[in-house]
Write a protein that holds these residues in place. Sequence first.
Motif, PDB file in Angstrom:
ATOM      1  N   PRO A  70       0.828  -1.223   0.000  1.00  0.00           N
ATOM      2  CA  PRO A  70       0.000   0.000   0.000  1.00  0.00           C
ATOM      3  C   PRO A  70       0.853   1.259   0.000  1.00  0.00           C
ATOM      4  O   PRO A  70       1.976   1.269   0.510  1.00  0.00           O
ATOM      5  CB  PRO A  70      -0.813  -0.139   1.290  1.00  0.00           C
ATOM      6  CG  PRO A  70      -0.889  -1.609   1.529  1.00  0.00           C
ATOM      7  CD  PRO A  70       0.442  -2.156   1.070  1.00  0.00           C
ATOM      8  N   GLY A  71       0.280   2.334  -0.543  1.00  0.00           N
ATOM      9  CA  GLY A  71       0.998   3.593  -0.691  1.00  0.00           C
ATOM     10  C   GLY A  71       1.426   3.823  -2.125  1.00  0.00           C
ATOM     11  O   GLY A  71       2.276   4.669  -2.408  1.00  0.00           O
ATOM     12  N   ILE A  72       0.790   3.092  -3.041  1.00  0.00           N
ATOM     13  CA  ILE A  72       1.134   3.196  -4.467  1.00  0.00           C
ATOM     14  C   ILE A  72       0.907   4.620  -4.977  1.00  0.00           C
ATOM     15  O   ILE A  72       1.778   5.208  -5.630  1.00  0.00           O
ATOM     16  CB  ILE A  72       0.290   2.197  -5.292  1.00  0.00           C
ATOM     17  CG1 ILE A  72       0.650   0.760  -4.911  1.00  0.00           C
ATOM     18  CG2 ILE A  72       0.504   2.423  -6.790  1.00  0.00           C
ATOM     19  CD1 ILE A  72      -0.330  -0.266  -5.436  1.00  0.00           C
ATOM     20  N   LEU A  73      -0.257   5.177  -4.669  1.00  0.00           N
ATOM     21  CA  LEU A  73      -0.546   6.538  -5.148  1.00  0.00           C
ATOM     22  C   LEU A  73       0.331   7.579  -4.455  1.00  0.00           C
ATOM     23  O   LEU A  73       0.679   8.599  -5.064  1.00  0.00           O
ATOM     24  CB  LEU A  73      -2.030   6.862  -4.950  1.00  0.00           C
ATOM     25  CG  LEU A  73      -3.016   6.102  -5.842  1.00  0.00           C
ATOM     26  CD1 LEU A  73      -4.434   6.638  -5.649  1.00  0.00           C
ATOM     27  CD2 LEU A  73      -2.625   6.182  -7.317  1.00  0.00           C
ATOM     28  N   LEU A  74       0.693   7.348  -3.215  1.00  0.00           N
ATOM     29  CA  LEU A  74       1.586   8.280  -2.521  1.00  0.00           C
ATOM     30  C   LEU A  74       2.955   8.301  -3.194  1.00  0.00           C
ATOM     31  O   LEU A  74       3.545   9.371  -3.395  1.00  0.00           O
ATOM     32  CB  LEU A  74       1.729   7.890  -1.048  1.00  0.00           C
ATOM     33  CG  LEU A  74       0.518   8.143  -0.157  1.00  0.00           C
ATOM     34  CD1 LEU A  74       0.753   7.568   1.233  1.00  0.00           C
ATOM     35  CD2 LEU A  74       0.210   9.638  -0.068  1.00  0.00           C
ATOM     36  N   ARG A  75       3.449   7.138  -3.538  1.00  0.00           N
ATOM     37  CA  ARG A  75       4.752   7.068  -4.214  1.00  0.00           C
ATOM     38  C   ARG A  75       4.667   7.687  -5.608  1.00  0.00           C
ATOM     39  O   ARG A  75       5.593   8.369  -6.057  1.00  0.00           O
ATOM     40  CB  ARG A  75       5.238   5.609  -4.291  1.00  0.00           C
ATOM     41  CG  ARG A  75       5.537   5.007  -2.929  1.00  0.00           C
ATOM     42  CD  ARG A  75       6.241   3.667  -3.041  1.00  0.00           C
ATOM     43  NE  ARG A  75       5.378   2.615  -3.574  1.00  0.00           N
ATOM     44  CZ  ARG A  75       4.540   1.894  -2.837  1.00  0.00           C
ATOM     45  NH1 ARG A  75       4.435   2.109  -1.530  1.00  0.00           N
ATOM     46  NH2 ARG A  75       3.816   0.939  -3.390  1.00  0.00           N
ATOM     47  N   LEU A  76       3.544   7.485  -6.261  1.00  0.00           N
ATOM     48  CA  LEU A  76       3.333   8.087  -7.581  1.00  0.00           C
ATOM     49  C   LEU A  76       3.250   9.605  -7.469  1.00  0.00           C
ATOM     50  O   LEU A  76       3.739  10.343  -8.334  1.00  0.00           O
ATOM     51  CB  LEU A  76       2.062   7.518  -8.201  1.00  0.00           C
ATOM     52  CG  LEU A  76       1.812   7.781  -9.690  1.00  0.00           C
ATOM     53  CD1 LEU A  76       3.006   7.333 -10.533  1.00  0.00           C
ATOM     54  CD2 LEU A  76       0.547   7.075 -10.144  1.00  0.00           C
ATOM     55  N   SER A  77       2.649  10.074  -6.383  1.00  0.00           N
ATOM     56  CA  SER A  77       2.556  11.515  -6.124  1.00  0.00           C
ATOM     57  C   SER A  77       3.948  12.138  -6.018  1.00  0.00           C
ATOM     58  O   SER A  77       4.225  13.179  -6.607  1.00  0.00           O
ATOM     59  CB  SER A  77       1.761  11.765  -4.838  1.00  0.00           C
ATOM     60  OG  SER A  77       1.942  13.079  -4.368  1.00  0.00           O
ATOM     61  N   ASP A  78       4.822  11.482  -5.262  1.00  0.00           N
ATOM     62  CA  ASP A  78       6.195  11.971  -5.126  1.00  0.00           C
ATOM     63  C   ASP A  78       6.911  11.983  -6.469  1.00  0.00           C
ATOM     64  O   ASP A  78       7.703  12.885  -6.764  1.00  0.00           O
ATOM     65  CB  ASP A  78       6.974  11.087  -4.149  1.00  0.00           C
ATOM     66  CG  ASP A  78       6.492  11.236  -2.717  1.00  0.00           C
ATOM     67  OD1 ASP A  78       5.903  12.283  -2.396  1.00  0.00           O
ATOM     68  OD2 ASP A  78       6.699  10.296  -1.915  1.00  0.00           O
ATOM     69  N   GLU A  79       6.603  10.984  -7.287  1.00  0.00           N
ATOM     70  CA  GLU A  79       7.295  10.832  -8.563  1.00  0.00           C
ATOM     71  C   GLU A  79       6.889  11.896  -9.576  1.00  0.00           C
ATOM     72  O   GLU A  79       7.746  12.480 -10.258  1.00  0.00           O
ATOM     73  CB  GLU A  79       6.996   9.435  -9.127  1.00  0.00           C
ATOM     74  CG  GLU A  79       7.656   9.132 -10.455  1.00  0.00           C
ATOM     75  CD  GLU A  79       7.266   7.763 -10.976  1.00  0.00           C
ATOM     76  OE1 GLU A  79       7.139   7.626 -12.220  1.00  0.00           O
ATOM     77  OE2 GLU A  79       7.065   6.843 -10.168  1.00  0.00           O
ATOM     78  N   VAL A  80       5.583  12.178  -9.672  1.00  0.00           N
ATOM     79  CA  VAL A  80       5.118  13.082 -10.732  1.00  0.00           C
ATOM     80  C   VAL A  80       5.002  14.537 -10.279  1.00  0.00           C
ATOM     81  O   VAL A  80       4.964  15.443 -11.117  1.00  0.00           O
ATOM     82  CB  VAL A  80       3.761  12.613 -11.296  1.00  0.00           C
ATOM     83  CG1 VAL A  80       3.864  11.201 -11.820  1.00  0.00           C
ATOM     84  CG2 VAL A  80       2.646  12.710 -10.253  1.00  0.00           C
ATOM     85  N   GLY A  81       4.909  14.787  -8.953  1.00  0.00           N
ATOM     86  CA  GLY A  81       4.848  16.165  -8.486  1.00  0.00           C
ATOM     87  C   GLY A  81       3.462  16.710  -8.237  1.00  0.00           C
ATOM     88  O   GLY A  81       3.294  17.907  -8.006  1.00  0.00           O
ATOM     89  N   LEU A  82       2.448  15.848  -8.277  1.00  0.00           N
ATOM     90  CA  LEU A  82       1.093  16.248  -7.881  1.00  0.00           C
ATOM     91  C   LEU A  82       0.910  15.957  -6.402  1.00  0.00           C
ATOM     92  O   LEU A  82       1.434  14.961  -5.899  1.00  0.00           O
ATOM     93  CB  LEU A  82       0.046  15.447  -8.673  1.00  0.00           C
ATOM     94  CG  LEU A  82      -0.518  16.022  -9.970  1.00  0.00           C
ATOM     95  CD1 LEU A  82      -1.465  15.014 -10.600  1.00  0.00           C
ATOM     96  CD2 LEU A  82      -1.227  17.338  -9.742  1.00  0.00           C
ATOM     97  N   THR A  83       0.151  16.790  -5.702  1.00  0.00           N
ATOM     98  CA  THR A  83      -0.116  16.468  -4.305  1.00  0.00           C
ATOM     99  C   THR A  83      -0.960  15.192  -4.246  1.00  0.00           C
ATOM    100  O   THR A  83      -1.670  14.859  -5.210  1.00  0.00           O
ATOM    101  CB  THR A  83      -0.868  17.594  -3.572  1.00  0.00           C
ATOM    102  OG1 THR A  83      -2.242  17.594  -3.974  1.00  0.00           O
ATOM    103  CG2 THR A  83      -0.243  18.947  -3.840  1.00  0.00           C
ATOM    104  N   PRO A  84      -0.890  14.443  -3.136  1.00  0.00           N
ATOM    105  CA  PRO A  84      -1.603  13.160  -3.053  1.00  0.00           C
ATOM    106  C   PRO A  84      -3.094  13.249  -3.372  1.00  0.00           C
ATOM    107  O   PRO A  84      -3.625  12.422  -4.115  1.00  0.00           O
ATOM    108  CB  PRO A  84      -1.363  12.726  -1.609  1.00  0.00           C
ATOM    109  CG  PRO A  84      -0.045  13.330  -1.253  1.00  0.00           C
ATOM    110  CD  PRO A  84      -0.029  14.661  -1.948  1.00  0.00           C
ATOM    111  N   ALA A  85      -3.783  14.260  -2.826  1.00  0.00           N
ATOM    112  CA  ALA A  85      -5.233  14.358  -3.042  1.00  0.00           C
ATOM    113  C   ALA A  85      -5.560  14.679  -4.498  1.00  0.00           C
ATOM    114  O   ALA A  85      -6.515  14.132  -5.066  1.00  0.00           O
ATOM    115  CB  ALA A  85      -5.841  15.415  -2.119  1.00  0.00           C
ATOM    116  N   LEU A  86      -4.781  15.563  -5.125  1.00  0.00           N
ATOM    117  CA  LEU A  86      -5.026  15.909  -6.525  1.00  0.00           C
ATOM    118  C   LEU A  86      -4.754  14.714  -7.439  1.00  0.00           C
ATOM    119  O   LEU A  86      -5.473  14.486  -8.421  1.00  0.00           O
ATOM    120  CB  LEU A  86      -4.165  17.102  -6.937  1.00  0.00           C
ATOM    121  CG  LEU A  86      -4.522  18.446  -6.282  1.00  0.00           C
ATOM    122  CD1 LEU A  86      -3.584  19.538  -6.775  1.00  0.00           C
ATOM    123  CD2 LEU A  86      -5.968  18.829  -6.562  1.00  0.00           C
TER     124      LEU A  86
END
Length: 282
Positions: free
Chosen positions: A83-99
């Motif tokens: 778990p935390g796939i979207l959080l890691r993706l957020s860090d990678e692409v530069g979008l905040t987690p909620a967006l």
Amino acid sequence: MARVLNQTTYNSLLDSLYKLPFRNRIQSLQKLFPELSVNTLKCVVAQECQKRMKGSHGRLTTSETVEAMYKKFTNSILMNEEPGILLRLSDEVGLTPALLARSIIERHYQRDDKSKPAKLLVSTLMKNTALIDDRDLAFETYLCLLEDDEYGPIAEATKQSKGYEYEIYLRMELENCKVSFLHEDHLRMKGYDKTPDIKLEIPVAIDGQVINWIESKALFGDEEVHRGYLKDQLYSYWNRFGPGLVIYWFGYVEDLEKIHQNRIILIRDTLPTNMVLMDQHL
């Protein structure tokens, strides 16, 4: 703890902020700027994040980019990543987690003609992730909302609560000082459209300047933020009620008052204790 920053310190803070990862920056900034309050640091980080998102959100959420992120997410689920796939993706692409989570939900509920789902549906799912029909996406979205201090329903509720908390605190402080005032609810009942948080029934003097109203802002006042409020609110109050005071409870950059030209609006980070009440000299 310091809350009023000179321009040099503020610029240094921003330079340090831009060099740090998108999440969990407060702890690092506390070590670099131990003299600044935590609330001040949190506000500066949040406001700079919002400015960055305004400039890059469109580029980061094109249909092609969202499609690529969605495929990466679904592939990660198939590979049983932790778990935390979207959080890691957020860090990678530069979008905040909620967006990021919102974009993934929009793609997941994409219509047959590839148009986005109704905004009301997406907002409802963001507010109650248990309604999302995919268990993994529901949990990943929930994690994103918990981690995002700037965007999403949790962040928005926190901001609104904080703003109201400081408005109530200001009213209590004025009552303790025996200052007679009307708050914005009273003013709206009288038919005013744009209203300050506090309209003094009897003006007070602060550092030799008479003021007639007070506006409470539970945030940090930099030049861009302050100019925005001058245009949208503060100049309207000045035109209608005369000189006033705006309180940026989490601090501000020095010398903001210079941009007012001849319109007197004092700036402080707390309610001044040296207020002079008119009836003291009657």
